[in-house]
Design a protein around this motif. Structure first.
Motif, PDB file in Angstrom:
ATOM      1  N   GLY A   1     -22.002  -3.507  58.856  1.00 12.16           N
ATOM      2  CA  GLY A   1     -21.331  -4.232  57.967  1.00 12.16           C
ATOM      3  C   GLY A   1     -19.937  -5.048  58.714  1.00 12.16           C
ATOM      4  N   ASN A   2     -19.291  -5.788  57.969  1.00 13.02           N
ATOM      5  CA  ASN A   2     -18.397  -6.598  58.451  1.00 13.02           C
ATOM      6  C   ASN A   2     -16.937  -5.489  58.870  1.00 13.02           C
ATOM      7  OD1 ASN A   2     -19.408  -9.012  58.160  1.00 13.02           O
ATOM      8  ND2 ASN A   2     -18.613  -9.093  56.207  1.00 13.02           N
ATOM      9  N   HIS A   3     -16.316  -5.826  60.063  1.00 13.38           N
ATOM     10  CA  HIS A   3     -15.267  -4.805  60.536  1.00 13.38           C
ATOM     11  C   HIS A   3     -15.826  -3.315  60.661  1.00 13.38           C
ATOM     12  CE1 HIS A   3     -12.799  -8.350  59.859  1.00 13.38           C
ATOM     13  NE2 HIS A   3     -13.135  -8.193  58.285  1.00 13.38           N
ATOM     14  N   ASP A   4     -17.117  -2.997  60.744  1.00 11.02           N
ATOM     15  CA  ASP A   4     -17.371  -1.650  61.242  1.00 11.02           C
ATOM     16  C   ASP A   4     -17.374  -0.794  59.803  1.00 11.02           C
ATOM     17  OD1 ASP A   4     -18.972   0.287  62.344  1.00 11.02           O
ATOM     18  OD2 ASP A   4     -17.270   0.833  63.638  1.00 11.02           O
ATOM     19  N   MET A   5     -17.253  -1.405  58.642  1.00 10.97           N
ATOM     20  CA  MET A   5     -17.135  -0.666  57.471  1.00 10.97           C
ATOM     21  C   MET A   5     -18.351   0.105  57.025  1.00 10.97           C
ATOM     22  SD  MET A   5     -14.217  -0.760  56.276  1.00 10.97           S
ATOM     23  CE  MET A   5     -13.627  -0.548  58.083  1.00 10.97           C
ATOM     24  N   GLY A   6     -19.362   0.384  57.987  1.00 11.26           N
ATOM     25  CA  GLY A   6     -20.586   0.869  57.646  1.00 11.26           C
ATOM     26  C   GLY A   6     -21.835  -0.008  57.536  1.00 11.26           C
ATOM     27  N   PRO A   7     -23.007   0.535  57.248  1.00  8.37           N
ATOM     28  CA  PRO A   7     -24.310  -0.541  57.175  1.00  8.37           C
ATOM     29  C   PRO A   7     -24.103  -0.876  55.990  1.00  8.37           C
ATOM     30  CG  PRO A   7     -24.618   1.930  56.434  1.00  8.37           C
ATOM     31  CD  PRO A   7     -23.522   2.134  57.374  1.00  8.37           C
ATOM     32  N   PRO A   8     -24.651  -2.178  55.873  1.00  6.55           N
ATOM     33  CA  PRO A   8     -24.896  -3.229  54.634  1.00  6.55           C
ATOM     34  C   PRO A   8     -25.249  -2.403  53.323  1.00  6.55           C
ATOM     35  CG  PRO A   8     -26.417  -3.808  56.117  1.00  6.55           C
ATOM     36  CD  PRO A   8     -25.681  -2.615  56.760  1.00  6.55           C
ATOM     37  N   TRP A   9     -25.798  -1.426  53.452  1.00  5.29           N
ATOM     38  CA  TRP A   9     -26.590  -0.809  52.338  1.00  5.29           C
ATOM     39  C   TRP A   9     -25.853   0.354  51.681  1.00  5.29           C
ATOM     40  CZ3 TRP A   9     -26.672   4.065  53.611  1.00  5.29           C
ATOM     41  CH2 TRP A   9     -26.912   4.597  54.779  1.00  5.29           C
ATOM     42  N   LEU A  10     -24.563   0.546  52.444  1.00  8.17           N
ATOM     43  CA  LEU A  10     -23.774   1.655  52.105  1.00  8.17           C
ATOM     44  C   LEU A  10     -22.859   1.400  50.559  1.00  8.17           C
ATOM     45  CD1 LEU A  10     -22.580   4.490  52.337  1.00  8.17           C
ATOM     46  CD2 LEU A  10     -20.718   3.378  53.872  1.00  8.17           C
ATOM     47  N   ILE A  11     -22.216   0.347  50.557  1.00  9.78           N
ATOM     48  CA  ILE A  11     -21.559   0.024  49.488  1.00  9.78           C
ATOM     49  C   ILE A  11     -22.774  -0.139  48.104  1.00  9.78           C
ATOM     50  CG2 ILE A  11     -20.208  -1.751  48.041  1.00  9.78           C
ATOM     51  CD1 ILE A  11     -18.689  -2.077  50.742  1.00  9.78           C
ATOM     52  N   PRO A  12     -23.728  -0.907  48.265  1.00  9.77           N
ATOM     53  CA  PRO A  12     -24.668  -0.827  47.268  1.00  9.77           C
ATOM     54  C   PRO A  12     -25.346   0.380  46.630  1.00  9.77           C
ATOM     55  CG  PRO A  12     -24.997  -2.509  48.711  1.00  9.77           C
ATOM     56  CD  PRO A  12     -24.327  -1.844  49.558  1.00  9.77           C
ATOM     57  N   MET A  13     -25.536   1.385  47.705  1.00 10.67           N
ATOM     58  CA  MET A  13     -25.861   2.671  47.438  1.00 10.67           C
ATOM     59  C   MET A  13     -24.897   3.176  46.431  1.00 10.67           C
ATOM     60  SD  MET A  13     -27.018   5.882  49.889  1.00 10.67           S
ATOM     61  CE  MET A  13     -25.586   6.214  50.202  1.00 10.67           C
ATOM     62  N   LEU A  14     -23.594   3.182  47.086  1.00  7.08           N
ATOM     63  CA  LEU A  14     -22.581   3.968  46.212  1.00  7.08           C
ATOM     64  C   LEU A  14     -22.524   3.558  44.901  1.00  7.08           C
ATOM     65  CD1 LEU A  14     -20.000   4.406  49.129  1.00  7.08           C
ATOM     66  CD2 LEU A  14     -21.849   6.112  48.381  1.00  7.08           C
ATOM     67  N   SER A  15     -22.694   2.214  44.677  1.00  9.05           N
ATOM     68  CA  SER A  15     -22.096   1.356  43.388  1.00  9.05           C
ATOM     69  C   SER A  15     -23.308   1.326  42.398  1.00  9.05           C
ATOM     70  CB  SER A  15     -21.564   0.033  43.590  1.00  9.05           C
ATOM     71  OG  SER A  15     -22.589  -0.772  44.307  1.00  9.05           O
ATOM     72  N   ALA A  16     -24.568   1.695  42.731  1.00 10.90           N
ATOM     73  CA  ALA A  16     -26.040   1.693  42.028  1.00 10.90           C
ATOM     74  C   ALA A  16     -25.828   2.513  40.861  1.00 10.90           C
ATOM     75  CB  ALA A  16     -27.217   1.954  42.909  1.00 10.90           C
ATOM     76  N   ARG A  17     -26.462   2.267  39.794  1.00 13.21           N
ATOM     77  CA  ARG A  17     -26.447   2.917  38.465  1.00 13.21           C
ATOM     78  C   ARG A  17     -27.758   3.939  38.735  1.00 13.21           C
ATOM     79  NH1 ARG A  17     -26.661  -0.285  33.240  1.00 13.21           N
ATOM     80  NH2 ARG A  17     -26.396   1.823  32.371  1.00 13.21           N
ATOM     81  N   TYR A  18     -27.772   5.198  38.671  1.00  4.99           N
ATOM     82  CA  TYR A  18     -28.762   6.164  38.723  1.00  4.99           C
ATOM     83  C   TYR A  18     -28.921   6.894  37.481  1.00  4.99           C
ATOM     84  CZ  TYR A  18     -27.763   5.376  43.589  1.00  4.99           C
ATOM     85  OH  TYR A  18     -27.779   5.001  44.948  1.00  4.99           O
ATOM     86  N   PHE A  19     -30.311   7.463  37.202  1.00  3.70           N
ATOM     87  CA  PHE A  19     -30.584   8.257  36.244  1.00  3.70           C
ATOM     88  C   PHE A  19     -30.673   7.705  34.956  1.00  3.70           C
ATOM     89  CE2 PHE A  19     -28.763  11.103  39.450  1.00  3.70           C
ATOM     90  CZ  PHE A  19     -29.739  12.192  39.618  1.00  3.70           C
ATOM     91  N   ILE A  20     -31.132   6.437  35.129  1.00  2.00           N
ATOM     92  CA  ILE A  20     -31.233   5.728  33.804  1.00  2.00           C
ATOM     93  C   ILE A  20     -32.773   5.339  33.637  1.00  2.00           C
ATOM     94  CG2 ILE A  20     -28.926   4.470  33.704  1.00  2.00           C
ATOM     95  CD1 ILE A  20     -30.066   2.236  35.075  1.00  2.00           C
ATOM     96  N   PRO A  21     -32.933   5.000  32.437  1.00  2.00           N
ATOM     97  CA  PRO A  21     -34.653   4.892  32.519  1.00  2.00           C
ATOM     98  C   PRO A  21     -35.094   3.734  33.193  1.00  2.00           C
ATOM     99  CG  PRO A  21     -33.645   5.264  30.148  1.00  2.00           C
ATOM    100  CD  PRO A  21     -32.634   5.195  31.241  1.00  2.00           C
ATOM    101  N   CYS A  22     -36.421   3.867  33.818  1.00  2.00           N
ATOM    102  CA  CYS A  22     -36.753   2.799  34.678  1.00  2.00           C
ATOM    103  C   CYS A  22     -37.404   1.701  33.493  1.00  2.00           C
ATOM    104  CB  CYS A  22     -38.005   3.298  35.570  1.00  2.00           C
ATOM    105  SG  CYS A  22     -38.791   1.880  36.480  1.00  2.00           S
ATOM    106  N   GLY A  23     -36.914   0.276  34.072  1.00  2.00           N
ATOM    107  CA  GLY A  23     -37.299  -0.887  33.258  1.00  2.00           C
ATOM    108  C   GLY A  23     -38.939  -1.073  33.254  1.00  2.00           C
ATOM    109  N   VAL A  24     -39.518  -0.436  34.114  1.00  2.00           N
ATOM    110  CA  VAL A  24     -40.802  -0.797  34.170  1.00  2.00           C
ATOM    111  C   VAL A  24     -41.773   0.431  33.942  1.00  2.00           C
ATOM    112  CG1 VAL A  24     -42.939  -1.214  35.913  1.00  2.00           C
ATOM    113  CG2 VAL A  24     -40.767  -2.341  36.195  1.00  2.00           C
ATOM    114  N   HIS A  25     -41.304   1.645  34.165  1.00  2.00           N
ATOM    115  CA  HIS A  25     -42.033   2.829  33.723  1.00  2.00           C
ATOM    116  C   HIS A  25     -41.194   3.743  32.741  1.00  2.00           C
ATOM    117  CE1 HIS A  25     -43.402   1.614  37.865  1.00  2.00           C
ATOM    118  NE2 HIS A  25     -44.506   1.923  37.571  1.00  2.00           N
TER     119      HIS A  25
END
Length: 238
Positions: free
Chosen positions: A9-33
């Motif tokens: 990512g910008n300024h070597d703040m880690g890979p671009p997926w790091l912040i999305p992984m940290l901020s994602a919502r987990y352990f909620i029901p899947c919208g499809v299954h």
């Protein structure tokens, strides 16, 4: 859209997926299954960098880098053996839960550190062991945002190895073993040559000893000098 492998990512703040992984919502029901069993969203794709998804949606991320998020004490964690392949987790304290080493994703503030605690997280002040600086990946990211030049998420790769294209270490690492085996073999052959010359009275060169693998003729066993076995004792006559 699949991101490029190893892109930081910008300024070597880690890979671009790091912040999305940290901020994602987990352990909620899947919208499809949502009607299926075990359909909670506990997986994240490092290539798509989208929302978390369930195990049934895993088929749509074939050949992608996917990590499984787990939960401990109502906090999200990831196993070390899964995440350390993609980022450097040094300075982050690890824990062992269910016989597996894990790291926490986000900070866990602790207003009152325990008695006798001498080291705390530099971001959220949680009690830590003396050899660590942060309690989670998110706290390490916060330390990097402060401008600490010693912190990085970049993984240090071994020489002549490219993990993104399935490469392996160079074959040069195995060459010294072959050389050592050849040297030991020559030493063995030289020993056989000396042994043969001392017993047979014949001289042979190193090349002849290397090609002649038969050992020297052993000395003739002298049966006269051998200790004879005593016969059956006879009683003296009366």
């Amino acid at each position: 859209m699949v991101s490029s492998f190893g892109q930081m990512g910008n300024h070597d703040m880690g890979p671009p997926w790091l912040i999305p992984m940290l901020s994602a919502r987990y352990f909620i029901p899947c919208g499809v299954h949502g009607e299926s069993n075990k359909s909670e969203c506990n997986m994240f794709c490092l290539d798509c960098m989208g929302n978390a998804f369930c195990s049934y949606c895993r088929i749509y991320h074939k050949d992608h880098r996917v990590v499984q998020i787990r939960r401990s004490s109502y906090h999200n964690v990831v196993r070390v053996n899964e995440i350390q392949k993609y980022i450097d987790i040094s300075c982050v304290q690890t824990y062992i839960i269910n016989s597996a080493k894990i790291v926490f994703l986000n900070e866990r503030p602790q207003p009152r550190p325990g008695k006798g605690v001498t080291n705390t997280c530099e971001i959220c002040c949680r009690s830590l062991l003396d050899s660590f600086r942060f309690c989670s990946l998110g706290c390490k990211l916060g330390g990097m945002k402060r401008g600490d030049p010693d912190l990085t998420f970049a993984v240090k790769l071994k020489h002549n190895r490219d993990p993104f294209f399935g490469g392996s270490e160079s074959d040069e690492s195995s060459t010294p073993k072959k050389i050592r085996r050849t040297h030991a073999f020559n030493r063995l052959m030289e020993g056989l040559s000396i042994y043969s010359s001392n017993n047979d009275g014949a001289e042979s060169s190193g090349d002849d000893a290397a090609t002649n693998l038969s050992p020297a003729t052993p000395p003739i066993f002298n049966h006269r000098n051998a200790r004879r076995r005593k016969g059956i004792p006879h009683r003296a006559p009366f």
